[in-house]
Write an enzyme that holds these catalytic residues in place. Structure first.
Site, mmCIF file in Angstrom:
data_model
loop_
_atom_site.group_PDB
_atom_site.id
_atom_site.type_symbol
_atom_site.label_atom_id
_atom_site.label_comp_id
_atom_site.label_asym_id
_atom_site.label_seq_id
_atom_site.Cartn_x
_atom_site.Cartn_y
_atom_site.Cartn_z
ATOM 1 C CB SER A 56 -0.948 0.016 1.201
ATOM 2 O OG SER A 56 -2.056 -0.827 0.955
ATOM 3 C CE LYS A 59 -4.589 2.028 -0.590
ATOM 4 N NZ LYS A 59 -4.013 0.751 -0.119
ATOM 5 C CB SER A 116 -4.165 1.736 4.038
ATOM 6 O OG SER A 116 -3.447 1.318 2.902
ATOM 7 C CE LYS A 220 -1.481 4.080 2.688
ATOM 8 N NZ LYS A 220 -1.296 3.027 3.707
#
Length: 377
Positions: A56, A59, A116, A220
């Site tokens: 993730s 992202k 997320s 992130k």
């Protein structure tokens, strides 16, 4: 015994020759990198160009394109974004959006940055590009623009997909682009806990550094069975913001400890120093101008990333034109400022005119000559 003593002395002397920073921070990951935001300089790296699954952390690019759309006026934070069946059915990390629901861009960003949310990521991708595949094309275009040569995106979420890979180096590049040019992302990446749906749905940040590391600003997390545990962590202290990327840590705790080790190393070892003239810059004479001089200034603020302790070793030298003829335009080059650190040249900065100086008209020149001739000035 004499041979043994001699060997010990030699080993001790050899260790003294190794710089203290050579060992670097202790990390437990497949690849790591530490980058400073304003200069883009790399402070430490291991296997930073190895293509790996980012999970993730993908992202970061999704958020970057959303922030670009906000800044160019394509959308606002109040824009309502519908949730499609595909978005609602993404699975993995999600905030359980339902087909037909609508959320503001503000809430979508919260869902992506804090929880997320794969569903929120796909909904935003579809809204901005018509489809997730169309958005992924834009992701890869942006990656190419940023010089992310190790990267191929296959989706906007980071869910496992064949051929979806990037590197610690490339993640640092897109993380820097996000926090450098879109600092408002901090509104979302620094949230520890929040809610959606008028307070009925709780959000908790997957990035534990936000609560437990002083100065943390984002950014992130990510994890899958293939990618293991990943993180792009940003933090700011004493005016310097660092980006620590960790890919392929065996546990969640390891990724956070590795990121902290990188950040601690950077903050303990380096500092930003603003390059400025050692003495005031003198004005430059202007001929045939409505002003007799023009003031040179630096074309842009410049900061040097230096090992701590080297700030006192910074010196500068000026190289200015003796005079310039009007008209002078604002920003016109007038010379340069060379920056030295401990006697070694580190770079040259351009000096430009602070303001414009129009040229005298013929009438004004003639009047000036007459005044001078008759000593009327």
């Amino acid at each position: 015994m004499k041979k043994l003593c001699a060997l010990l002395i030699l080993c001790t002397f050899s260790l003294c020759l190794v710089p203290a920073s050579a060992a670097g921070p202790e990390t437990n990951a497949k690849a790591v990198i530490l980058m400073e935001k304003s200069t883009g300089e790399i402070l430490y790296e291991e296997n930073s160009h190895e293509p790996l699954e980012p999970a993730s952390v993908t992202k970061v690019m999704t958020m970057l394109l959303i922030m670009e759309a906000l800044d160019n006026g394509t959308i606002t934070k109040e824009t309502m974004v519908p949730v499609s069946a595909d978005a609602a059915g993404m699975g993995g990390s999600q905030v359980y959006m339902k087909e037909g629901e609508q959320f503001s861009v503000h809430d979508m960003l919260k869902a992506i940055a804090v929880a997320s949310g794969n569903d929120a990521s796909v909904a935003m991708a579809e809204y901005l590009a018509g489809s997730e595949s169309g958005f992924v094309e834009k992701m890869n275009e942006k990656a190419a623009q940023l010089g992310m040569a190790d990267t191929v995106f296959q989706n906007c979420t980071g869910l496992p997909a064949e051929g979806h890979h990037t590197s610690a180096h490339d993640i640092a590049l897109m993380s820097r682009e996000l926090i450098l040019h879109h600092p408002d992302i901090r509104t979302y990446t620094t949230i520890w806990m929040d809610t959606l749906r008028d307070g009925t749905f709780q959000l908790a940040n997957t990035n534990k550094l936000i609560r437990f590391y002083e100065g943390a600003t984002g950014l992130k997390t990510g994890s899958t069975d293939g990618a293991l545990y990943c993180l792009s962590a940003t933090a700011e202290k004493e005016g310097m913001e660092l980006i620590a990327v960790v890919l392929g840590s065996p546990t969640s705790a390891d990724r956070f400890e590795s990121a902290k080790a990188l950040l601690n190393y950077g903050f303990a070892s380096y500092a930003l120093v603003t390059a400025a003239p050692s003495e005031p810059i003198p004005p430059v004479e202007v001929t045939l101008g409505k002003a007799t001089t023009v003031q040179p200034v630096l074309s842009e603020a410049s900061q040097l990333l230096l090992p701590k302790g080297d700030a006192a070793k910074v010196t500068t030298t000026l190289d200015l034109v003796e005079s310039v003829q009007a008209p002078v335009t604002q920003g016109q080059e007038l010379g340069s400022l060379t920056v030295w650190v401990d006697g070694k040249e580190r770079g040259t900065l351009t000096l430009v005119a602070q303001e414009e100086v129009p040229r005298l008209t013929l009438t004004e020149i003639y009047r000036g000559l007459l005044c001078t001739f008759f000593n009327l000035v």
